[in-house]
Design a protein around this motif. Structure first.
Motif, mmCIF file in Angstrom:
data_model
loop_
_atom_site.group_PDB
_atom_site.id
_atom_site.type_symbol
_atom_site.label_atom_id
_atom_site.label_comp_id
_atom_site.label_asym_id
_atom_site.label_seq_id
_atom_site.Cartn_x
_atom_site.Cartn_y
_atom_site.Cartn_z
ATOM 1 N N GLY A 9 -7.896 31.700 -17.581
ATOM 2 C CA GLY A 9 -9.495 31.772 -17.949
ATOM 3 C C GLY A 9 -9.744 30.169 -18.807
ATOM 4 O O GLY A 9 -10.886 30.025 -18.539
ATOM 5 N N SER A 10 -8.705 29.609 -19.221
ATOM 6 C CA SER A 10 -9.059 28.205 -19.631
ATOM 7 C C SER A 10 -8.878 27.116 -18.730
ATOM 8 O O SER A 10 -9.422 26.063 -19.223
ATOM 9 N N THR A 11 -8.589 27.524 -17.552
ATOM 10 C CA THR A 11 -8.332 26.284 -16.540
ATOM 11 C C THR A 11 -9.747 25.893 -15.812
ATOM 12 O O THR A 11 -10.424 27.015 -15.346
ATOM 13 N N VAL A 12 -10.291 24.954 -15.828
ATOM 14 C CA VAL A 12 -11.449 24.380 -15.408
ATOM 15 C C VAL A 12 -11.182 23.783 -13.950
ATOM 16 O O VAL A 12 -10.314 22.905 -13.847
ATOM 17 N N PHE A 13 -11.897 24.496 -13.096
ATOM 18 C CA PHE A 13 -11.861 23.845 -11.500
ATOM 19 C C PHE A 13 -13.413 22.983 -11.265
ATOM 20 O O PHE A 13 -14.265 23.396 -11.642
ATOM 21 N N PRO A 14 -13.261 22.065 -10.560
ATOM 22 C CA PRO A 14 -12.125 21.410 -9.470
ATOM 23 C C PRO A 14 -11.183 20.483 -10.712
ATOM 24 O O PRO A 14 -11.788 19.938 -11.911
ATOM 25 N N GLN A 15 -9.837 20.260 -10.483
ATOM 26 C CA GLN A 15 -9.161 19.319 -11.185
ATOM 27 C C GLN A 15 -8.869 18.050 -10.284
ATOM 28 O O GLN A 15 -8.687 18.407 -9.106
ATOM 29 N N GLN A 16 -8.552 17.026 -10.937
ATOM 30 C CA GLN A 16 -8.351 15.591 -10.163
ATOM 31 C C GLN A 16 -7.198 14.995 -10.653
ATOM 32 O O GLN A 16 -7.046 14.924 -11.700
ATOM 33 N N PHE A 17 -6.373 14.567 -9.416
ATOM 34 C CA PHE A 17 -5.161 13.761 -9.700
ATOM 35 C C PHE A 17 -5.487 12.442 -8.981
ATOM 36 O O PHE A 17 -5.587 12.296 -8.011
ATOM 37 N N VAL A 18 -5.809 11.556 -9.911
ATOM 38 C CA VAL A 18 -6.260 10.376 -9.570
ATOM 39 C C VAL A 18 -5.232 9.080 -9.338
ATOM 40 O O VAL A 18 -4.488 8.724 -10.481
ATOM 41 N N VAL A 19 -5.153 8.627 -8.342
ATOM 42 C CA VAL A 19 -3.796 7.421 -8.070
ATOM 43 C C VAL A 19 -4.522 6.190 -7.650
ATOM 44 O O VAL A 19 -5.240 5.926 -6.910
ATOM 45 N N ASP A 20 -4.367 5.096 -8.819
ATOM 46 C CA ASP A 20 -4.939 3.866 -8.618
ATOM 47 C C ASP A 20 -4.122 3.100 -7.633
ATOM 48 O O ASP A 20 -4.614 2.348 -6.447
ATOM 49 N N TYR A 21 -2.694 3.298 -7.494
ATOM 50 C CA TYR A 21 -1.996 2.624 -6.591
ATOM 51 C C TYR A 21 -0.713 2.861 -6.550
ATOM 52 O O TYR A 21 -0.066 3.817 -7.261
ATOM 53 N N VAL A 22 -0.009 2.552 -5.254
ATOM 54 C CA VAL A 22 1.405 3.330 -5.158
ATOM 55 C C VAL A 22 2.108 1.878 -4.579
ATOM 56 O O VAL A 22 1.614 1.287 -3.518
ATOM 57 N N ARG A 23 3.351 1.495 -5.295
ATOM 58 C CA ARG A 23 3.664 0.219 -4.666
ATOM 59 C C ARG A 23 5.250 0.387 -4.645
ATOM 60 O O ARG A 23 5.902 1.023 -5.726
ATOM 61 N N VAL A 24 5.837 -0.179 -3.590
ATOM 62 C CA VAL A 24 7.368 -0.280 -3.484
ATOM 63 C C VAL A 24 7.935 -1.551 -3.493
ATOM 64 O O VAL A 24 7.241 -2.438 -2.653
ATOM 65 N N THR A 25 8.884 -2.134 -4.047
ATOM 66 C CA THR A 25 9.656 -3.446 -4.124
ATOM 67 C C THR A 25 11.210 -3.271 -3.910
ATOM 68 O O THR A 25 11.408 -2.178 -4.171
ATOM 69 N N THR A 26 11.538 -4.369 -3.083
ATOM 70 C CA THR A 26 13.125 -4.176 -2.917
ATOM 71 C C THR A 26 13.576 -5.196 -3.874
ATOM 72 O O THR A 26 13.257 -6.578 -3.856
ATOM 73 N N THR A 27 14.819 -5.236 -4.220
ATOM 74 C CA THR A 27 15.474 -6.223 -5.262
ATOM 75 C C THR A 27 16.354 -6.838 -4.431
ATOM 76 O O THR A 27 16.535 -6.322 -3.238
ATOM 77 N N SER A 28 16.692 -8.270 -4.457
ATOM 78 C CA SER A 28 17.334 -9.140 -3.810
ATOM 79 C C SER A 28 17.902 -10.194 -4.944
ATOM 80 O O SER A 28 17.346 -10.187 -6.055
ATOM 81 N N THR A 29 18.887 -10.853 -4.513
ATOM 82 C CA THR A 29 19.543 -11.729 -5.260
ATOM 83 C C THR A 29 18.767 -12.997 -5.387
ATOM 84 O O THR A 29 19.042 -13.758 -5.996
ATOM 85 N N GLY A 30 17.612 -13.340 -4.849
ATOM 86 C CA GLY A 30 16.837 -14.354 -5.062
ATOM 87 C C GLY A 30 15.824 -14.445 -3.899
ATOM 88 O O GLY A 30 15.937 -13.534 -2.955
ATOM 89 N N ALA A 31 14.611 -14.958 -3.957
ATOM 90 C CA ALA A 31 13.700 -14.927 -3.281
ATOM 91 C C ALA A 31 14.035 -15.499 -1.792
ATOM 92 O O ALA A 31 14.568 -16.586 -1.818
ATOM 93 N N PRO A 32 13.740 -14.573 -0.758
ATOM 94 C CA PRO A 32 14.387 -15.384 0.677
ATOM 95 C C PRO A 32 13.575 -16.111 1.155
ATOM 96 O O PRO A 32 12.098 -16.148 0.766
ATOM 97 N N THR A 33 14.123 -17.249 1.703
ATOM 98 C CA THR A 33 13.373 -18.355 2.153
ATOM 99 C C THR A 33 13.619 -18.839 3.680
ATOM 100 O O THR A 33 14.853 -18.619 3.939
ATOM 101 N N GLY A 34 12.815 -19.151 4.409
ATOM 102 C CA GLY A 34 12.940 -19.626 5.723
ATOM 103 C C GLY A 34 11.655 -19.661 6.708
ATOM 104 O O GLY A 34 10.749 -19.467 6.287
ATOM 105 N N ARG A 35 12.013 -19.765 8.080
ATOM 106 C CA ARG A 35 11.027 -19.624 9.120
ATOM 107 C C ARG A 35 10.568 -18.204 9.249
ATOM 108 O O ARG A 35 11.080 -17.392 8.863
ATOM 109 N N ILE A 36 9.114 -18.266 9.425
ATOM 110 C CA ILE A 36 8.502 -16.909 9.888
ATOM 111 C C ILE A 36 8.246 -16.863 11.290
ATOM 112 O O ILE A 36 7.331 -17.900 11.740
ATOM 113 N N THR A 37 8.807 -16.312 12.199
ATOM 114 C CA THR A 37 8.656 -16.415 13.674
ATOM 115 C C THR A 37 7.742 -15.227 14.137
ATOM 116 O O THR A 37 8.084 -14.275 13.703
#
Length: 408
Positions: free
Chosen positions: A259-287
């Motif tokens: 009885g204490s639960t109020v509806f509607p309820q919202q789960f608000v997401v500002d962003y989702v980001r995924v990065t990948t680690t590496s030994t250094g920033a990759p450099t070269g041509r983009i073809t």
């Protein structure tokens, strides 16, 4: 803690078709210069826009195994952009319900999104900024499942819970691993006690490396897990996983709304980001198209110099660094969407690096180069492979004039 995976048979079938004592961490948040963005959704679409189907799919159905009370729908009444830079997942009371659940007519609806078949990754940083719902029976989560779910099932595929909360304990979130012999309430994890997570936005993340996963809240590391924590049981976190966001209602762990639960309820997401680690920033041509190179016109360094397609010649105007902060750089400047344009046809130019969203790019394995600010792809104008053809951003369509080979 309870498992988040225990889904309905219908959801399992869909996935099968698609997929064929806490240690206190002392390591700091990784230096962003050693990372590159592989997935990002900033949720910047206009109000009322549905979930981006190129990144997420919406599961539908109920969850009998976990005795949750909601029916997941694909409706914008349950998952939609709010026009203020957020995705809003809404749990609603439905009386009488329009859907059939395991216990009869469904009393609640909500949403569950995943990236299965669209994005998977092994290792890296997985992060979301979110504001949590509150109230008895609320169960929001940001988590991951192994991409071999369709072949080996749960828990053999593995589950990484980045953030879970039960809505009657708003100052506590949980991070947990589930695998063979340590699943459901026997998962390996820890709680983080902090502020009321429904009062504002907070950042939740894991850093996942071979044989090591560390959990963070607002940049604070609160647990690290390695195979040594499993007591000889199998470590199954060595292959790609996909992302999941959902808001459950009820279930064994949070209990049902009262009885204490109020509806509607919202789960608000500002962003989702995924990065990948590496030994250094990759450099070269983009073809790209016809094997030609992304090139700074006339090797100019003035702000606004056009970016074009050109025969590869190995000069500095074609030597790009895919930096860990999401920028792509040449001649000391950044690949930039001119005038912060977010519409089809906005020109791509060289500009002083300033950290704005119009200079941030994702470079997934699908060979797209995606502008974070407008969720559009780097595109060869008119599909024309002639030297000097200007580059622009355009709605991602998977065509060859939007496919690139990026240094990795």
């Amino acid at each position: 803690m309870s498992s988040r995976f225990r889904a309905s048979a219908a959801v399992v079938a869909v996935l099968a078709l698609i997929l064929g004592g806490t240690a206190q961490a002392e390591s700091p948040v990784p230096d962003p210069t050693t990372m590159a963005t592989t997935f990002a959704d900033e949720f910047n679409a206009p109000a009322g826009t549905p979930v981006d189907g190129s990144k997420w799919q919406l599961e539908t159905g109920d969850n009998v195994n976990n005795h949750e009370r909601q029916f997941y729908t694909n409706s914008t009444s349950n998952a939609v952009h709010d026009g203020a830079g957020n995705l809003v997942i809404t749990a609603r009371r439905e009386n009488p319900g329009n859907y059939q659940c395991w216990y009869g007519r469904c009393e609640y609806t909500s949403a569950r999104l995943n990236t299965a078949g669209r994005f998977t990754q092994a290792y890296g940083r997985f992060e979301a900024r979110m504001k949590l719902p509150r109230g008895k029976g609320m169960w929001p989560a940001f988590w991951m499942l192994g991409d071999n779910m369709g072949q080996v099932g749960w828990p053999q595929a593995g589950e990484i819970d980045i953030m879970e909360n039960v809505g009657h304990l708003m100052n506590t979130v949980h991070g947990t691993l589930h695998g063979p012999g340590y699943s459901g309430s026997g998962g390996i994890g820890a709680a983080y006690n902090g502020p009321n997570f429904g009062d504002g936005f907070h950042t939740f993340a894991v850093d996942w490396a071979p044989n090591r996963i560390t959990w963070y809240v607002d940049g604070n590391a609160y647990q690290t897990r390695t195979p040594a924590d499993l007591g000889g049981r199998q470590w199954v976190f060595d292959h790609p996983f996909f992302l999941i966001l959902n808001l459950a209602v009820g279930g064994y762990w949070p209990g049902d709304p009262d009885g204490s639960t109020v509806f509607p309820q919202q789960f608000v997401v500002d962003y989702v980001r995924v990065t990948t680690t590496s030994t250094g920033a990759p450099t070269g041509r983009i073809t790209g198209l016809a094997g030609k190179c992304v090139d700074v016109a006339n090797a100019g360094t003035a702000n606004g110099t056009p970016i074009q397609l050109h025969d590869c010649n190995g000069n500095a105007a074609q030597n790009w660094t895919v930096a860990g902060d999401g920028t792509i750089r040449a001649l000391g400047k950044c690949l930039d969407v001119n005038n912060n344009g977010a519409n089809d046809g906005a020109a791509v130019v060289l500009w002083d690096c300033h950290g704005g969203a119009n200079q941030k790019w994702a470079t997934p394995d699908a060979r797209d180069i995606v502008s974070i600010s407008g969720n559009r792809c780097l595109d060869v104008t008119g599909n024309n492979s002639a030297n000097g053809t200007r580059l622009q951003v355009w709605t991602c369509g998977g065509t060859e004039n939007q496919k690139w080979n990026v240094p990795r």
